[in-house]
Design an enzyme around this catalytic site. Structure first.
Site, PDB file in Angstrom:
ATOM      1  N   HIS A   1       0.829  -1.207   0.000  1.00 52.54           N
ATOM      2  CA  HIS A   1       0.000   0.000   0.000  1.00 52.54           C
ATOM      3  C   HIS A   1       0.869   1.266   0.000  1.00 52.54           C
ATOM      4  CE1 HIS A   1      -3.673   2.322   1.350  1.00 52.54           C
ATOM      5  NE2 HIS A   1      -2.722   3.140   1.757  1.00 52.54           N
ATOM      6  N   GLU A   2       1.788   1.342   0.953  1.00 56.43           N
ATOM      7  CA  GLU A   2       2.621   2.543   1.047  1.00 56.43           C
ATOM      8  C   GLU A   2       3.513   2.690  -0.183  1.00 56.43           C
ATOM      9  OE1 GLU A   2       1.704   4.653   3.086  1.00 56.43           O
ATOM     10  OE2 GLU A   2       0.514   3.310   4.335  1.00 56.43           O
TER      11      GLU A   2
ATOM     12  N   HIS B   1       1.623   4.548  -2.855  1.00 59.30           N
ATOM     13  CA  HIS B   1       1.673   6.006  -2.669  1.00 59.30           C
ATOM     14  C   HIS B   1       3.023   6.548  -3.143  1.00 59.30           C
ATOM     15  CE1 HIS B   1      -2.068   6.682  -0.598  1.00 59.30           C
ATOM     16  NE2 HIS B   1      -1.766   5.924   0.445  1.00 59.30           N
TER      17      HIS B   1
ATOM     18  N   HIS C   1       3.342   6.847  -6.802  1.00 60.94           N
ATOM     19  CA  HIS C   1       2.567   7.996  -7.279  1.00 60.94           C
ATOM     20  C   HIS C   1       3.440   9.263  -7.255  1.00 60.94           C
ATOM     21  CE1 HIS C   1      -1.750   9.922  -7.010  1.00 60.94           C
ATOM     22  NE2 HIS C   1      -1.248  10.017  -8.211  1.00 60.94           N
TER      23      HIS C   1
HETATM   24 ZN   LIG Z   1      -3.037   5.200   1.984  1.00 60.20          ZN
END
Ligand SMILES: [Zn+2]
Length: 680
Positions: A469-470, A473, A476
């Site tokens: 998940h991290e 990010h 991105h």
């Molecule tokens: Zn998040």
């Protein structure tokens, strides 16, 4: 300007970033930004164009942003009294500086003049987007209001800041004020050993009990409360803990009921001042949902689709308890639901997270993650040798990211395990925003299970999802190709920002992806098929109930922020209980609603207010976007390249709905989420 916090080189000199250098650095950066803004506000209006207003505004705060990012980052990974004092000394100045920009009439006048300039009117692409976003930002914060209304807006903001602070202190104080001391070990029946042990230690720390005659102390903090609600066989123990937690924010000196009404009224007034019919429309106008009505329709639609499965799950739980206790089926009390659901789960699946742990040593998980990133997105992630780059703690590592052509897109730090000086949870952050011509610099941090006893750090599956998940990010940020820094990467609408992160979690549930890295740390064996099947089967256990719980919170949030006056006029809790009848399993006795301790929406002037729906909204986006990988192949390079080109590299350079549609060829469809959750 020779302060190391103001050093803008890519290799950050962490050892020189000391507490006593914080204040001089931030003061100097603030002065630099103030001077740039003053020059902008003094520009002859007729000369205002794109470069000398919009771009100048963007550049005015660059140095400050970078220096401040280092300071706030250090407070979250290397907290110590001198650093905290230095941070708190400059924090009010930094907050006040940013709050004043949109209310600066001189700047606003020049932005409006420049926006009307022919060179600006003909702008395209991200530069057009930047102008539109800047104008909308200023307007949304009151730039266009006449003087006395601006003054009123500032007063409303400041009262909101105080009341939400008080609300959050009340929740914290009421939570901390409660304790339950148990002296009879028979009452602990069912609790796992780690929960008993921490309750015993907790009592000892408070001077209660001795090694020879222990007592057990329970509190309302998650790690103490959750095992009780899930496992304690003593129903009276669960009832006591549940009742105390339901009373938080409703009693005595920590009563939040009047604060809730006042906060709602102030938010409504703020919305009205800014020309919106309610706070939900004010907050959502620049998010994907665009309006309260759209967010509400989304929640109600999902509610209707999930209702049948939810009703089935509720009936199943009632029947299970009746069967286990050999009694007649009857509605469950609020302190019974989690307990019986957990018993049903264990009876049905014989599965818990611990069974997977040996297959997830952290170094292997990272290798697998980078391998998947290589296959799908064409990126090469390489670790720098220890000592090659300065870091803020000995456990921190540094990596570079290159694309297929060998271009250095960015670099990042990782800091994975708990320390006393580090805040809780897991997060991604960035330190330097590069762009099409310069690399980005970011980081990811966590509080993952540490290594011990000569074994590598062995993670739970949930922790593996957190790492993925991290990293989503982080990609991105690192893959951003936007020239305007404030539009890069994660600087996107709140209901869009979790798409790149959540989509990565999908790979953690795919056999072919797990086989790349999930290997038993001692034997090297892959996850046995039977265990994998149990993990998949347990994934959607009571998923309608979990979904409905999130929908109830979102529905409550939207009701309060779309009909503030009606709620503020009467008994908020009674009204909400009626509203949420079909969202909650009807408990006997009835349970109070959560608004007096719902810090997500009341502990900050805005926070998640009118935005709680975003959790489910983003799940729709990530489940839907992942269907392209399911169809074209989970390692498919073409789909990966498209995801980079149309989503990850674009930041906020276009409207998020446009970005999503560019990638999928159509707007989002919620059927993928329902299918993934076993609710289709
Ligand atoms: Zn998040």
């Amino acid at each position: 300007m020779d302060n190391p916090f103001l050093d803008r080189s890519f290799q950050i000199p962490w050892s020189q970033l000391t507490a006593e250098r914080v204040e001089p650095a931030i003061e100097a950066a603030l002065a630099d930004a103030e001077a740039a803004l003053a020059r902008l506000a003094a520009l002859p209006i007729a000369a205002a164009d794109y470069r000398n207003t919009f771009l100048a505004l963007e550049q005015a705060t660059e140095l400050l942003n970078e220096a401040w990012a280092k300071v706030t980052h250090l407070t979250s990974v290397a907290d110590a009294a001198p650093l905290r004092a230095a941070h708190n000394a400059v924090l009010p100045k930094v907050s006040a500086f940013f709050a004043k920009i949109p209310l600066n009439a001189g700047i606003w006048l020049r932005l409006k003049a420049a926006a009307a300039h022919p060179s600006v009117a003909s702008l395209q692409g991200e530069h057009r987007r930047f102008v539109d976003e800047t104008m909308a930002d200023f307007r949304q914060q009151g730039a266009d209001l006449p003087g006395e209304q601006k003054t009123r807006l500032e007063a409303v903001q400041s009262e909101l800041a105080q009341l939400t602070q008080k609300y959050s202190e009340n929740v914290l104080d009421a939570t901390n004020a409660w304790e339950l001391l148990v002296a009879d070990p028979a009452r602990l029946s069912g609790l796992p050993p780690h929960a008993r042990e921490s309750a015993r230690q907790n009592a000892l720390k408070k001077g209660q009990g001795t090694e020879a005659a222990p007592v057990w102390r329970f509190t309302l903090h998650g790690p103490s409360l959750e095992p009780v609600m899930l496992y304690a066989e003593d129903a009276e123990l669960r009832r006591q803990v549940w009742s105390a937690s339901a009373a938080v924010g409703c009693e005595g000196a920590q009563d939040n009921r009047e604060l809730v009404k006042r906060i709602l009224a102030l938010r409504q007034e703020k919305a009205a001042l800014l020309g919106q019919s309610h706070f939900a429309d004010l907050v959502l106008q620049r998010r994907m949902a665009k309006s309260g009505a759209t967010a509400l329709a989304f929640i109600e639609d999902l509610h209707n689709r999930v209702t049948a499965a939810f009703t089935r799950e509720c009936a199943e739980l009632v029947a299970f308890k009746a069967e286990q206790t050999k009694s007649t089926p009857a509605p469950l009390a609020p302190w019974e639901t989690a307990y019986w659901a957990e018993r049903l789960r264990r009876t049905r699946y014989d599965f818990d997270e611990e069974q997977l742990r040996p297959y997830f040593p952290l170094p292997g998980v990272l290798e697998g993650l980078f391998e998947i990133t290589g296959r799908v997105f064409g990126l090469r992630v390489t670790e720098r040798p220890a000592g090659a780059v300065e870091v803020w703690h000995v456990g921190v590592k540094f990596y570079d990211v290159h694309d297929r052509a060998g271009r250095h897109l960015g670099s990042f730090y990782t800091d994975w395990h708990p320390r006393e000086s580090k805040r809780g949870g897991a997060w991604m952050n960035y330190l330097i925003t590069g762009g099409p011509r310069a690399p980005h610099l970011g980081l990811m941090c966590g509080n993952l299970t540490p290594a011990h006893g000569g074994q590598p750090a062995l993670l739970t599956h949930r922790e593996v999802e957190t790492v993925f998940h991290e990293f989503g990010h982080l990609l991105h940020h690192l893959l951003g190709e936007v020239e305007i820094k404030s539009l890069n990467g994660v600087n996107v609408a709140w209901d869009f920002v979790e798409l790149p992160s959540q989509i990565m979690e999908n790979w953690c549930w795919e056999r072919a992806a797990l086989d790349l890295f999930a290997r038993h740390h001692a034997t090297g064996a892959a996850i046995p098929e039977a265990l994998f099947q149990r993990m998949i089967a347990a994934r959607n256990f009571r998923s309608a109930s979990a979904t409905m719980r999130q929908l109830a919170l979102a529905r409550l949030d939207l009701a309060l922020h779309m009909h503030a006056a009606e709620y503020a006029a009467g008994d908020v809790s009674a009204r909400l209980q009626t509203l949420l009848r079909t969202y909650l399993m009807p408990p006997v006795p009835p349970a109070p609603t959560i608004e007096n301790r719902f810090t997500h929406i009341f502990a900050d002037p805005t926070g998640y207010a009118a935005g709680y729906y975003s959790y489910k909204w983003a799940e729709v986006l990530d489940a839907d976007a992942f269907t392209r990988f399911q169809r074209e192949g989970i390692f498919n390079e073409h789909a990966g390249r498209d995801f980079v080109a149309k989503i990850l590299s674009r930041g906020n350079a276009a409207d998020p709905m446009q970005l999503f549609t560019d990638f999928m060829g159509r707007p989002p469809d919620l059927s993928a989420l329902l299918l993934r959750a076993g609710l289709a």
